[in-house]
Design a protein around this motif. Structure first.
Motif, PDB file in Angstrom:
ATOM      1  N   ALA A  54       0.333  10.704  -1.163  1.00 30.94           N
ATOM      2  CA  ALA A  54       0.427   9.773  -0.038  1.00 30.94           C
ATOM      3  C   ALA A  54       1.522  10.199   0.936  1.00 30.94           C
ATOM      4  O   ALA A  54       1.333  10.140   2.159  1.00 30.94           O
ATOM      5  CB  ALA A  54       0.684   8.362  -0.549  1.00 30.94           C
ATOM      6  N   LYS A  55       2.656  10.651   0.431  1.00 27.41           N
ATOM      7  CA  LYS A  55       3.753  11.107   1.298  1.00 27.41           C
ATOM      8  C   LYS A  55       3.309  12.269   2.178  1.00 27.41           C
ATOM      9  O   LYS A  55       3.735  12.385   3.328  1.00 27.41           O
ATOM     10  CB  LYS A  55       4.969  11.505   0.462  1.00 27.41           C
ATOM     11  N   GLY A  56       2.455  13.120   1.659  1.00 25.96           N
ATOM     12  CA  GLY A  56       1.926  14.221   2.455  1.00 25.96           C
ATOM     13  C   GLY A  56       1.150  13.721   3.667  1.00 25.96           C
ATOM     14  O   GLY A  56       1.262  14.276   4.768  1.00 25.96           O
ATOM     15  N   TYR A  57       0.378  12.665   3.484  1.00 25.78           N
ATOM     16  CA  TYR A  57      -0.369  12.081   4.604  1.00 25.78           C
ATOM     17  C   TYR A  57       0.570  11.397   5.599  1.00 25.78           C
ATOM     18  O   TYR A  57       0.362  11.464   6.808  1.00 25.78           O
ATOM     19  CB  TYR A  57      -1.427  11.095   4.111  1.00 25.78           C
ATOM     20  N   VAL A  58       1.610  10.752   5.094  1.00 26.89           N
ATOM     21  CA  VAL A  58       2.594  10.111   5.969  1.00 26.89           C
ATOM     22  C   VAL A  58       3.271  11.163   6.845  1.00 26.89           C
ATOM     23  O   VAL A  58       3.456  10.962   8.046  1.00 26.89           O
ATOM     24  CB  VAL A  58       3.635   9.319   5.155  1.00 26.89           C
ATOM     25  N   GLU A  59       3.619  12.293   6.246  1.00 26.79           N
ATOM     26  CA  GLU A  59       4.268  13.367   6.999  1.00 26.79           C
ATOM     27  C   GLU A  59       3.333  13.967   8.047  1.00 26.79           C
ATOM     28  O   GLU A  59       3.752  14.278   9.157  1.00 26.79           O
ATOM     29  CB  GLU A  59       4.759  14.455   6.045  1.00 26.79           C
ATOM     30  N   LYS A  60       2.076  14.116   7.708  1.00 27.07           N
ATOM     31  CA  LYS A  60       1.123  14.744   8.622  1.00 27.07           C
ATOM     32  C   LYS A  60       0.614  13.776   9.696  1.00 27.07           C
ATOM     33  O   LYS A  60       0.321  14.192  10.820  1.00 27.07           O
ATOM     34  CB  LYS A  60      -0.064  15.298   7.829  1.00 27.07           C
ATOM     35  N   TYR A  61       0.529  12.488   9.362  1.00 26.49           N
ATOM     36  CA  TYR A  61       0.006  11.478  10.283  1.00 26.49           C
ATOM     37  C   TYR A  61       0.968  10.285  10.368  1.00 26.49           C
ATOM     38  O   TYR A  61       0.616   9.157  10.018  1.00 26.49           O
ATOM     39  CB  TYR A  61      -1.368  10.987   9.820  1.00 26.49           C
ATOM     40  N   PRO A  62       2.186  10.500  10.850  1.00 23.01           N
ATOM     41  CA  PRO A  62       3.200   9.428  10.816  1.00 23.01           C
ATOM     42  C   PRO A  62       2.876   8.209  11.683  1.00 23.01           C
ATOM     43  O   PRO A  62       3.386   7.117  11.418  1.00 23.01           O
ATOM     44  CB  PRO A  62       4.470  10.124  11.306  1.00 23.01           C
ATOM     45  N   GLN A  63       2.045   8.369  12.691  1.00 19.98           N
ATOM     46  CA  GLN A  63       1.684   7.243  13.548  1.00 19.98           C
ATOM     47  C   GLN A  63       0.526   6.422  12.968  1.00 19.98           C
ATOM     48  O   GLN A  63       0.214   5.352  13.484  1.00 19.98           O
ATOM     49  CB  GLN A  63       1.293   7.750  14.951  1.00 19.98           C
ATOM     50  N   THR A  64      -0.094   6.949  11.907  1.00 18.04           N
ATOM     51  CA  THR A  64      -1.284   6.300  11.364  1.00 18.04           C
ATOM     52  C   THR A  64      -1.122   5.869   9.912  1.00 18.04           C
ATOM     53  O   THR A  64      -1.576   4.791   9.530  1.00 18.04           O
ATOM     54  CB  THR A  64      -2.501   7.246  11.478  1.00 18.04           C
ATOM     55  N   VAL A  65      -0.480   6.696   9.088  1.00 16.22           N
ATOM     56  CA  VAL A  65      -0.421   6.431   7.651  1.00 16.22           C
ATOM     57  C   VAL A  65       0.983   5.979   7.246  1.00 16.22           C
ATOM     58  O   VAL A  65       1.979   6.580   7.650  1.00 16.22           O
ATOM     59  CB  VAL A  65      -0.816   7.688   6.837  1.00 16.22           C
ATOM     60  N   ARG A  66       1.025   4.911   6.449  1.00 14.72           N
ATOM     61  CA  ARG A  66       2.291   4.438   5.873  1.00 14.72           C
ATOM     62  C   ARG A  66       2.125   4.298   4.365  1.00 14.72           C
ATOM     63  O   ARG A  66       1.055   3.932   3.874  1.00 14.72           O
ATOM     64  CB  ARG A  66       2.696   3.084   6.450  1.00 14.72           C
ATOM     65  N   LEU A  67       3.199   4.576   3.652  1.00 12.51           N
ATOM     66  CA  LEU A  67       3.235   4.410   2.200  1.00 12.51           C
ATOM     67  C   LEU A  67       4.131   3.224   1.882  1.00 12.51           C
ATOM     68  O   LEU A  67       5.256   3.132   2.370  1.00 12.51           O
ATOM     69  CB  LEU A  67       3.771   5.668   1.525  1.00 12.51           C
ATOM     70  N   ILE A  68       3.620   2.339   1.062  1.00 10.57           N
ATOM     71  CA  ILE A  68       4.388   1.194   0.593  1.00 10.57           C
ATOM     72  C   ILE A  68       4.463   1.304  -0.918  1.00 10.57           C
ATOM     73  O   ILE A  68       3.440   1.230  -1.605  1.00 10.57           O
ATOM     74  CB  ILE A  68       3.720  -0.137   1.010  1.00 10.57           C
ATOM     75  N   ASP A  69       5.658   1.525  -1.440  1.00 10.09           N
ATOM     76  CA  ASP A  69       5.869   1.614  -2.887  1.00 10.09           C
ATOM     77  C   ASP A  69       6.265   0.254  -3.430  1.00 10.09           C
ATOM     78  O   ASP A  69       7.082  -0.455  -2.831  1.00 10.09           O
ATOM     79  CB  ASP A  69       6.980   2.619  -3.208  1.00 10.09           C
ATOM     80  N   LYS A  70       5.690  -0.112  -4.566  1.00 10.92           N
ATOM     81  CA  LYS A  70       6.038  -1.366  -5.220  1.00 10.92           C
ATOM     82  C   LYS A  70       5.845  -1.239  -6.718  1.00 10.92           C
ATOM     83  O   LYS A  70       5.180  -0.322  -7.183  1.00 10.92           O
ATOM     84  CB  LYS A  70       5.194  -2.516  -4.666  1.00 10.92           C
ATOM     85  N   GLU A  71       6.463  -2.150  -7.454  1.00  3.31           N
ATOM     86  CA  GLU A  71       6.244  -2.191  -8.895  1.00  3.31           C
ATOM     87  C   GLU A  71       4.819  -2.635  -9.167  1.00  3.31           C
ATOM     88  O   GLU A  71       4.210  -3.357  -8.374  1.00  3.31           O
ATOM     89  CB  GLU A  71       7.218  -3.173  -9.553  1.00  3.31           C
ATOM     90  N   ASN A  72       4.305  -2.232 -10.314  1.00  2.00           N
ATOM     91  CA  ASN A  72       2.938  -2.579 -10.662  1.00  2.00           C
ATOM     92  C   ASN A  72       2.780  -4.089 -10.743  1.00  2.00           C
ATOM     93  O   ASN A  72       3.514  -4.767 -11.440  1.00  2.00           O
ATOM     94  CB  ASN A  72       2.552  -1.930 -11.993  1.00  2.00           C
TER      95      ASN A  72
END
Length: 103
Positions: free
Chosen positions: A51-69
């Motif tokens: 997911a971080k790879g997509y955030v880096e490549k598409y920062p205006q479109t993709v965001r990663l939200i990390d949370k506990e299960n």
């Protein structure tokens, strides 16, 4: 103008599937109109790194939200809290969309 569509992808240990899911939404002509929220629900595999790879490549479109299960529903609700689009859609991380459905 803001984003028209927020797409939340609840994700838990889906390293085998998430590429196909996210790539199915990365349509050049609509990247400015959508946001893709990958909600990492405490994955133990490489899902967050992918997911971080997509955030880096598409920062205006993709965001990663990390949370506990917290389960699928909690991940969807987390995406909803972070969504900025006029409309909201959930796509499971082991699924994909047809490009025509996003137009």
């Amino acid at each position: 103008m803001g984003k028209i569509l927020s797409i939340t992808i609840p994700s838990y240990n889906v390293e085998k599937y998430i590429d196909k899911c996210v790539q199915s939404m990365l349509v050049d002509s609509i990247l400015d109109d959508i946001e893709i929220l990958i909600v990492n629900d405490g994955s133990k595999d490489s899902t967050p790194e992918i997911a971080k790879g997509y955030v880096e490549k598409y920062p205006q479109t993709v965001r990663l939200i990390d949370k506990e299960n917290g389960g699928h529903g909690d991940a969807v609700n987390t995406g909803l809290k972070h969504a900025t689009g006029l409309y909201f859609k959930v796509v499971d991380s082991d699924d994909w969309v047809d490009e025509a459905s996003l137009m």
